[in-house]
Design a protein around this motif. Structure first.
Motif, short mmCIF file in Angstrom:
data_model
loop_
_atom_site.label_atom_id
_atom_site.label_comp_id
_atom_site.label_asym_id
_atom_site.label_seq_id
_atom_site.Cartn_x
_atom_site.Cartn_y
_atom_site.Cartn_z
N GLY A 47 0.85 -1.18 0.00
CA GLY A 47 0.00 0.00 0.00
C GLY A 47 0.89 1.22 0.00
N GLY A 48 0.28 2.37 -0.15
CA GLY A 48 1.07 3.60 -0.13
C GLY A 48 1.44 4.09 -1.52
N HIS A 49 1.10 3.30 -2.55
CA HIS A 49 1.17 3.78 -3.93
C HIS A 49 -0.26 3.70 -4.47
CE1 HIS A 49 5.70 2.95 -4.98
NE2 HIS A 49 5.56 3.53 -3.81
N PHE A 50 -0.56 4.53 -5.44
CA PHE A 50 -1.88 4.41 -6.07
C PHE A 50 -1.76 4.72 -7.55
CE2 PHE A 50 -6.25 5.50 -7.16
CZ PHE A 50 -6.93 4.46 -6.56
N GLN A 51 -1.98 3.72 -8.36
CA GLN A 51 -1.96 3.83 -9.82
C GLN A 51 -0.71 4.56 -10.31
OE1 GLN A 51 -5.61 2.90 -11.64
NE2 GLN A 51 -6.62 4.55 -10.57
N GLY A 52 0.43 4.11 -9.81
CA GLY A 52 1.70 4.65 -10.29
C GLY A 52 2.30 5.75 -9.45
N GLU A 53 1.54 6.23 -8.48
CA GLU A 53 2.03 7.37 -7.70
C GLU A 53 2.42 6.93 -6.29
OE1 GLU A 53 0.38 11.69 -6.06
OE2 GLU A 53 -0.96 10.36 -7.15
N ASP A 54 3.60 7.32 -5.85
CA ASP A 54 4.01 7.07 -4.46
C ASP A 54 3.40 8.16 -3.59
OD1 ASP A 54 5.20 6.62 -2.03
OD2 ASP A 54 7.26 6.57 -2.79
N LEU A 55 2.63 7.74 -2.59
CA LEU A 55 1.88 8.71 -1.78
C LEU A 55 2.63 9.14 -0.53
CD1 LEU A 55 -1.54 6.83 -2.04
CD2 LEU A 55 -0.67 8.64 -3.53
N VAL A 56 3.94 8.99 -0.58
CA VAL A 56 4.73 9.21 0.65
C VAL A 56 4.49 10.59 1.25
CG1 VAL A 56 6.77 9.96 -0.67
CG2 VAL A 56 7.05 9.01 1.64
N ASP A 57 4.23 11.57 0.41
CA ASP A 57 4.05 12.93 0.93
C ASP A 57 2.72 13.11 1.66
OD1 ASP A 57 6.47 13.60 -0.12
OD2 ASP A 57 5.63 14.35 -2.02
N ARG A 58 1.82 12.16 1.51
CA ARG A 58 0.53 12.32 2.17
C ARG A 58 0.50 11.76 3.59
NH1 ARG A 58 -3.65 10.55 -2.48
NH2 ARG A 58 -2.93 11.97 -4.10
N TYR A 59 1.53 11.05 3.96
CA TYR A 59 1.57 10.51 5.33
C TYR A 59 1.94 11.63 6.30
CZ TYR A 59 1.63 5.64 3.70
OH TYR A 59 1.32 4.42 3.15
N PRO A 60 1.42 11.58 7.50
CA PRO A 60 1.94 12.50 8.51
C PRO A 60 3.44 12.28 8.66
CG PRO A 60 0.00 11.36 9.34
CD PRO A 60 0.37 10.71 8.04
N GLU A 61 4.15 13.33 8.98
CA GLU A 61 5.61 13.26 9.03
C GLU A 61 6.09 12.08 9.88
OE1 GLU A 61 7.37 16.84 10.42
OE2 GLU A 61 9.40 16.00 10.29
N GLY A 62 7.02 11.32 9.32
CA GLY A 62 7.65 10.24 10.08
C GLY A 62 6.81 8.99 10.21
N THR A 63 5.71 8.87 9.49
CA THR A 63 4.86 7.69 9.65
C THR A 63 4.79 6.81 8.40
OG1 THR A 63 2.84 8.82 8.96
CG2 THR A 63 3.38 8.89 11.30
#
Lengths: 196, 994, 73
Positions: B942-958
């Motif tokens: 999880g954490g990707h969606f249709q080719g996009e890494d969603l790392v920036d959407r997580y609260p910092e450090g999580t």
């Protein structure tokens, strides 16, 4: 006298990597350093077998034989250990080791080579047993506490055995006897021909 | 030669935290990664940004979580939270910090063993990537807030929705990872909120098993145990990859194999379990029924069935014979792709090696005809006479650590705790247990009338809620089509990974449509990041099971007590604490926790909660497992035999480990629990049983009760119905009830104690008739159970298992092609169902989807499964660096031929396109592990969606160390006709180079 | 003001001196830190574990541990 040995029973190993994470947990081995790993042959096809490999604690250890600074020593039980303060991180032992056991953590300033790190049979190194200094440099010293390596003690199927070589052999021999006649036993076909 | 020895600083020669490259670009497949990183000195390779604290810890003595020399060590005993095997864990704690983990050799379940996940449990004491305090998403940014503000803001919004749209417009999700007490309180909580809209992961793992098995012989659970498999002569695994999903179970399985048991693995893939089998059979996904009927064809053809067993204990096998006759070897080969000789060989192995067990998992259950599959497996075992025998049984390996317990007593949308259902009688039973007024509970619910299915109009209190597989449809569906007042407007998800659910793009749309999303979890989860929401998402930091105490039910129905290992990390609270705060906010805490003490500020007593479960859950014998008895077992694990699970001497002498349910009667009755279900070779008081009389006493003039089969010491030497007070009276056994028991029976019947004389023989017949209806499930004293067992009888009766479930859409299991089938030519002969107007409050599509042939554009069969390193949606395990290092890439296994046809090479990045529009960008692993035409992915990413890494959407450090596409972004529609199980194991896709 | 200024400066000077001394000290090679290599001879720290390893009681403890943990029980 006991000789400490690892043995991985390929008929029981299911490649679950418990030995790998048990080692990481017990010794706080950093990311990228694998004192132990699971090797799989014929991955994904009939005949697939896995074994867990680490330092085999050789009786006549090639790493020690080639070490230019002689930082290795062997305990009376046959556990091969080394002194990281003597080690120069040259990597010669990595050339010599048939199992790829020596590991070299990345250094901050000098790229790829650090002092050599390897499986200690959970027996620490040349510091006071279970001192903070020993733990930080070599990891746990379970043997000094009368325990055996965490990898084997936590093996999911008791495939990986670690202890006095005679006892390990007894268990393994008993299993082999019980399995005898099953043609799928590893090596059976080669030794006795298919269909025997 | 002269050497200079540097002074021995702790860091000498070791690396520090920040020097590692942040990204690892080289494509690697699953196993070569390990080999390369291990074998080459330069490949201290790192996949994601390095975990700085872990690195520090690994290098510096005195790191916050490292063991300290000379500091006293406290031992805490808990149970692993990563699967249903129930492995004991010994935690070493120094100054409140979890600094060491030791194997628990005493446990009869795992004998000290762990898998990769269990061996790295200590990371739970670090929790670097956890949600650390309550947070909300506001204007696209995560903002910290206090617990008080969080509860008030969420509570106010929920109350507003409740006022405007009714209590059914908030959808709740509980968890199979909560302990029994937490999951029970989740179910109880929504009863007081006034809805059945709560569910948990059992819906999408073994709901079709529970429904299928319970409707065949009584209880929806594993019949034997992992340990009992030592006694098997044969083992057939269907859609179960135990080596990766239940690794420690393999210890018992391989012991059985060493004892001579034959092992057959049925799976489209050559799994790591198959690598240990005597025979691997690759079937086409979704063809389980033809496969099982194909085995039975050979069994019937050769007269291998157990005729005496069938005569005594099985109803309706003749109708199965008619269906099986259709499945001739050539038809079976056409539909399943398994040739006749393989089928014959497997059937012969099972016939010649009895008792034998069948193991099935998600490969069998997650189909739109999952309930047909599970019942077919049962019929196979009944025909072979394998159920109710040590070494036999249906060993259904459950998934999450407490999915069995949460199914038994927890948050299910279709039943109250203990499988009592949702009828008025069920509600009245639990109202009595909870000591609240039934009318008060009724008043909490919406009072409209809606379609409960088939046009049967009833009130929402009695209609199954929206299941976890379909919560997105509660949001997206036209409200006119719903069997409730309004759409779902807010969701509260406590301990669930939504990336384990199908139809990712629809889910994204649904999340964006909601007014509020609340995630109560140790981690943010894929849910917090997968949508483009910028507001109205709350994260509530929630404890793992190592930060609390309580009981947990393993797959074999044994309960184990967990001690608290560490105090809650950061600002986390337990499930029960959070529910207590919301119950207080909503104004029903006093009623809900009437008999559950609140410890400290906000902790509902786990012991009191379990005692309340004990007082109410008579149906499945969750009544004898008091916290006291469980703690005695926890302290005396070494006294239990590793095969029989029975204590030999010691304080728990004669008990089965963990008091596997049913553990009849009150704790004082000291029933040992039931190790092997339906085994008449033991007296009921020692764990023996018959098949449950659950489906009436006769059908079309034919008796449904057992014929000449009964348990040892039974005073009734034939079949008998379930026990009621009236039945005791007929037998003259009612006078065995104590005065106390009698008074409870009277109160359940609404009769004043004073009206029941001390000597029952003097009692007024009219009064006794009023008591007649009280039965073994509703008698809160346990007296009826006690008396039945004293006479050697099973409280639930003695019947035949049935092969025909006349209430189900397919009374005899039949084959139906998957909605997205690669064999469209078979649809005409084996079509799916017609669309259904209302099921679990929602319309459900079948035929309208199958009407279109997708197999030309999407020619590859797409199925999914587990990796040993990760669990479920994977958020927790992908946040554990010891595990994350071992699996750094989401990938798809594709056969060399399919890869070559598409000019795809091993390790290449590809797009996997699903027929409903979802696409995932992943790595190709070219391997013969999958057959030609079938591709497989793990489902933990999880954490990707249709080719996009969603790392920036997580609260910092999580953000977890390892992220990747959720396979379910590309999976499709399809739900079981009985339970709404999602279809994940057989859909279609196309793969192209990225 | 002057006083205050010099009070402020004196520790700085001290620190500078110390730092200088340490810096120079880094160039100094203490004869006690030199290990003369001789082929085949381990000249590292002695491992206290060697005092116990190989003794009967030590081996017996490990055998018991092995029997408790690594057999199928």
């Amino acid at each position: 006298m006991a000789r400490m040995k690892f043995l991985c029973d390929a008929e029981r190993c299911i490649e679950c990597n418990a030995c790998v994470t048990a080692c990481k947990n017990e010794n706080e081995v950093p990311w990228g350093v694998n004192r132990r790993r699971v090797v799989t042959l014929n991955d994904g096809v009939p005949g697939e077998k896995s074994i867990s490999v680490a330092c085999m604690h050789c009786t006549d250890a090639p790493c020690a034989a080639v070490c230019p600074v002689d930082c290795f020593y062997t305990t009376d039980d046959g556990i091969v250990l080394h002194d990281k303060d003597l080690c120069i991180g040259c990597g010669y032992c990595f050339y010599a080791c048939p199992f790829g056991a020596p590991q070299y953590p990345k250094q901050e300033a000098f790229g790829v080579r650090g002092k050599m790190d390897k499986c200690t049979f959970c027996a620490g190194g040349p510091n006071d047993d279970n001192s903070d200094a020993e733990y930080s440099k070599y990891g746990a010293n379970r043997v000094a506490e009368g325990k055996l390596p965490a990898c084997a003690e936590m093996c999911s199927t008791k495939a990986l055995l670690a202890g006095d070589g005679d006892m390990v052999a007894d268990i393994y021999r008993e299993r082999v006897m019980r399995r005898s006649g099953r043609p799928q036993t590893w090596g059976w076909d080669k030794a006795y021909g298919a269909g025997v | 030669m002269k050497l200079i020895r540097k002074s021995a600083s702790a860091d000498a020669g070791r690396s520090s935290a920040s020097a590692f490259p942040s990204m690892f670009h080289t494509a690697m497949d699953r196993r070569t990664f390990l080999r390369r990183s291990g074998l080459t000195a330069g490949a201290a390779a790192v996949g994601a940004a390095l975990p700085p604290a872990m690195m520090r810890r690994a290098h510096a003595a005195g790191g916050e979580h490292s063991r300290k020399d000379g500091v006293p060590v406290e031992i805490r005993r808990s149970v692993c939270t990563h699967c249903s095997v129930g492995c004991s864990v010994i935690a070493e704690v120094q100054n409140g910090v979890w600094t060491g983990q030791e194997p628990d050799f005493d446990s009869p379940f795992n004998l000290g063993a762990h898998c990769a996940k269990g061996a790295s449990l200590r990371e739970h004491g670090v929790g670097e990537k956890r949600v650390k305090y309550p947070m909300k998403l506001e204007g696209g940014r995560w903002r910290r807030l206090s617990w008080e503000d969080a509860v008030n803001e969420i509570g106010d919004k929920f109350l507003q929705i409740r006022n405007e749209s009714g209590p059914d417009s908030v959808w709740w999700c509980g968890s199979s990872k909560s302990n029994n007490e937490g999951s029970y309180l989740q179910r109880k909580f929504v009863a007081f909120w006034g809805t059945n809209n709560i569910d948990h992961q059992a819906r999408i793992c073994h709901s079709t098993t529970v429904a299928g098995v319970a409707n065949t012989w009584g209880y929806g659970a594993m019949t034997n145990s992992y340990n009992d498999m030592h006694n098997c002569k044969s083992m057939i695994f269907v859609g179960s990859n135990a080596a990766e999903a239940h690794p420690v179970s393999m210890q018992h399985i391989l012991r059985a194999k060493e004892n001579g048991a034959k092992m057959i693995v049925v799976d489209p893939r050559f799994t790591r379990t198959a690598a240990h089998a005597d025979q691997h059979i690759s079937i086409r996904p979704g063809s389980d029924v033809p496969f099982i009927w194909g085995l039975l064809w050979h069994i019937f053809e050769n007269g291998w069935e157990d005729r005496e067993y069938i005569r005594q204990r099985v109803y309706g096998l003749d109708k199965v014979r008619e269906e099986v006759a259709h499945w001739t070897p050539d038809r079976v080969e056409d539909v399943t792709s398994v040739p006749e000789d393989q089928m014959y060989q497997a059937a012969k192995t099972l016939a010649e090696n009895r008792p034998g067990t069948i193991v099935w998992c998600m490969g069998g259950t997650q189909h739109h005809i999952g309930n047909n599959n599970t019942r077919a497996y049962c019929v196979l075992q009944l025909a072979l006479g394998n159920i109710g025998k040590s070494g036999g049984g249906a060993n259904i390996f459950r998934g999450h650590d407490n999915v069995q317990g949460a199914t038994d007593v927890g948050p299910n949308c279709h039943t109250l705790p203990g499988y009592y259902g949702l009828s008025e009688g069920a509600w009245r039973h639990w109202a009595r247990v909870w000591d609240v007024d039934y009318d008060y509970l009724r008043g909490r619910f919406d009072d409209g009338q809606y379609d409960a299915g088939g046009g049967n109009m009833t009130s929402p209190m009695n209609i199954a809620g929206i299941p976890v597989s379909r919560w997105i449809d509660g949001i997206l569906e036209d409200p006119d089509n719903l069997s409730q007042r309004d759409n779902t407007r807010a969701i509260f998800i406590q301990g669930h990974a939504v990336n384990s659910q199908t139809r990712g793009p629809d889910m994204k749309e649904a999340i964006e449509k909601l007014e509020m999303v609340v995630v109560s979890d140790p981690y943010p989860t894929h849910l917090a990041v997968m949508s483009e929401r910028t507001d109205g998402v709350y994260l509530l930091p929630t404890c793992t099971q190592f930060e609390q105490r309580g009981s947990v039910t393993a797959s074999n129905r044994s309960l184990q007590w967990r001690e608290q290992v560490i105090e809650p990390l950061f600002e986390s609270k337990t499930d029960a604490q959070i529910l207590y705060h919301f119950a207080t906010k909503f104004g029903f805490a006093d009623e809900m926790f009437k008999h559950i003490a609140i410890e400290g500020e906000d902790t509902p007593s786990p012991e009191d909660t379990l005692r309340e479960i004990n007082r109410g859950t008579w149906t499945i014998g969750y009544t004898g497992q008091s916290p006291e008895r469980l703690k005695v077992h926890a302290q005396n694990k070494h006294t239990f035999d590793t095969t029989t699970l029975r204590a030999v001497g010691g304080p728990a002498d004669g008990d089965y480990y963990g008091l596997p349910w049913p553990c009849w009667g009150t704790p004082e009755m000291n029933h040992p629990g039931t190790h092997v279900l339906y085994d008449p070779s033991q007296p009921v008081k020692d764990g023996g049983l018959t098949f449950r009389a659950r489906f009436g006493v006769e059908r079309n003039g034919e008796s449904l009760l057992a014929d000449g089969s009964y348990s040892v010491d039974s005073e009734l030497d034939d079949g008998y119905p379930e026990f009621t007070f009236g039945m005791l009276r007929q037998l003259g056994w009612h006078t065995d009830l104590s005065r106390d028991e009698l008074e409870v029976v009277a109160s359940v019947a609404g009769v004043a104690a004073a009206d029941v004389p001390g000597n029952l023989r003097m009692a007024d017949e009219a009064v006794l008739e009023q008591l007649d209806g009280v039965n073994w499930k509703t008698d809160l004293s346990g007296g009826i159970q006690r008396v039945a067992i004293d006479h050697g009888c099973a409280p639930f009766g003695n019947a035949k298992a049935r092969c025909e479930v006349w209430q189900f859409p397919d009374p005899i299991p039949v084959h139906r092609e998957p909605l997205y089938t690669p064999r469209y030519d078979l649809v005409a002969q084996y079509p799916t169902y017609d669309d259904v107007r209302a099921s679990y409050r929602l319309p459900t599509r079948y035929g309208s989807i199958q009407a279109e042939d997708f197999s030309k554009d999407y020619p590859l069969v797409f199925t999914s499964g587990r990796l040993v390193e990760y669990e479920g949606g994977g958020e927790e395990t992908r946040s554990n660096p010891w595990l994350a290092e071992l699996q750094q890439e989401m990938f798809v296994e594709i056969h060399p031929a399919d890869a070559n046809d598409r000019a795809i090479r091993d390790g290449q990045t590809v797009w996997l396109d699903g027929p409903e529009g979802g696409s995932i960008r992943i790595q190709a692993m070219v391997t013969e592990r999958v057959p030609r035409g079938t591709v497989w992915t793990p489902f933990h990413f999880g954490g990707h969606f249709q080719g996009e890494d969603l790392v920036d959407r997580y609260p910092e450090g999580t953000a977890p160390y390892v992220r990747g596409e959720a396979c379910n972004t590309a999976t499709t529609y399809g739900y079981d006709s009985v339970t709404q199980m999602q279809e994940t194991k057989s859909t279609l896709c196309q793969i192209r180079a990225a | 003001m002057r006083n205050a200024h010099s009070d402020y400066r004196r520790p700085l000077a001290l620190v500078a001196l110390l730092a200088g001394a340490l810096f120079l000290g880094g160039c100094y090679e203490d004869a006690g830190d030199v290990t003369l290599y001789e082929p085949g001879e381990y000249k590292g720290e002695p491992d206290p574990l060697l005092d116990d390893s190989g003794t009967e009681s030590f081996n017996e403890a490990l055998r018991e541990r092995f029997a408790a943990g690594q057999t199928d029980r």
